[in-house]
Design an enzyme around this catalytic site. Structure first.
Site, PDB file in Angstrom:
ATOM      1  N   CYS A 247       1.132  -1.321  -0.443  1.00 38.64           N
ATOM      2  CA  CYS A 247       0.269   0.223  -0.148  1.00 38.64           C
ATOM      3  C   CYS A 247       1.097   1.090  -0.032  1.00 38.64           C
ATOM      4  O   CYS A 247       1.559   1.295   0.691  1.00 38.64           O
ATOM      5  CB  CYS A 247      -0.715  -0.113   1.086  1.00 38.64           C
ATOM      6  SG  CYS A 247      -1.680   1.761   2.207  1.00 38.64           S
TER       7      CYS A 247
ATOM      8  N   CYS B 156      -0.103   3.613   2.573  1.00 37.74           N
ATOM      9  CA  CYS B 156       0.812   3.235   4.353  1.00 37.74           C
ATOM     10  C   CYS B 156       1.940   3.584   3.946  1.00 37.74           C
ATOM     11  O   CYS B 156       2.703   3.771   5.075  1.00 37.74           O
ATOM     12  CB  CYS B 156       0.777   1.023   3.896  1.00 37.74           C
ATOM     13  SG  CYS B 156      -1.295   1.296   4.313  1.00 37.74           S
TER      14      CYS B 156
END
Ligand code: ZN
Length: 148
Positions: free
Chosen positions: A70, A73
């Protein structure tokens, strides 16, 4: 006040440590493995330790649900580390990799990442989703905890 005890779960070995409240700010060591319990660093948890800490810890715990695949993230990681330094010693910050621990995303019904859950006194106090600057995350956490 002086005999009040604080319970903190060790992020490394999962041991519940108990000590006088006035020691909590001084990064006390885990009685089993020696890990600092309130270091201002982001600890990596597994689901078992997360569930235990969320249930028993006397200090608020902010958990970052993230995954290596991600992008947002990964971009958020240094901001989260900065927030951990700034919110210490009142709040502990930890993260859980939902790719290695997919059961954690199911357990906490995480629909998108990054997602942040603030636990306090054995319950979920707040949930934030999406990457954001450290200062904004800190402000949201302080507001929820009325640490102003
Ligand atoms: Zn330990």
């Amino acid at each position: 006040m002086s005999d009040r005890k604080i319970r903190l779960t060790c992020p490394d070995c999962g041991q519940t440590n108990q000590f006088p409240a006035d020691k909590a700010a001084g990064n006390p060591k885990c009685g089993v493995c020696g890990q600092g319990l309130n270091s201002g660093k982001v600890a990596a948890l597994d689901l078992k330790t997360l569930e235990k800490a969320a249930k028993t810890d006397d200090l608020p715990l902010l958990v970052d649900f993230w995954a290596p695949w991600c992008g947002p993230c990964r971009a958020m990681a240094p901001e989260f580390e900065r927030a951990a330094r700034n919110l210490a010693p009142q709040v502990r910050l930890a993260k859980i990799d939902t790719q290695s621990h997919p059961d954690a995303a199911i357990r906490y019904t995480i629909r998108g990442i990054p997602a942040f859950i603030l636990f306090h006194k054995g319950r979920e106090l707040a949930r934030f989703s999406g990457a954001r600057p450290a200062a904004e995350l800190e402000r949201m956490v302080r507001e929820k905890l009325a640490l102003v």
